[in-house]
Design an enzyme around this catalytic site. Sequence first.
Site: not given
Length: 159
Positions: A25, A146
């Site tokens: 996103g 991440d």
Amino acid sequence: MAISIGNTLKKRYLIQDSIGKGGMGSIWLAADNRLEGRVCAVKEIVRDQDATVNYHQQARSQFHREASILARLDHPNLPKVSDYFTDKDTDVLIMDFVDGEDLRQKIETQEPGTFLEEIEILEWTHQILEALEYLHLQDPPIVHRDIKPSNIKVTTAGH
């Protein structure tokens, strides 16, 4: 819901600018209309339109579970999540806006043949490890999954 500059979310968050895009996103800069002078980051997570209804239900449930966990975190080296909601196929996290460059930008803007200062790198590493230790000590432990230079912000104050 597609977020764009000029949109107001939940009659509260006025989208002012795009901060960045990732695989899941986008992140936007927004003014908080309820708390005058406060700016925040809006993380927009868009789910696959072609996915099954079951997938959407599971993804929404997981998003709300993760968002409520993130909202309880309180550490000086982590942005605070202050709100979250879902609108149609889009999940939204509202969090502190961290002013500064990400570590990837800092690396890429170095003059050829020059390097970041070792003392700075060691200090940032110490701060990252403190945040990771805090996450891992949560019940249940939180694993980031991440960590990369583009996901590490260095504030204008150098933290």
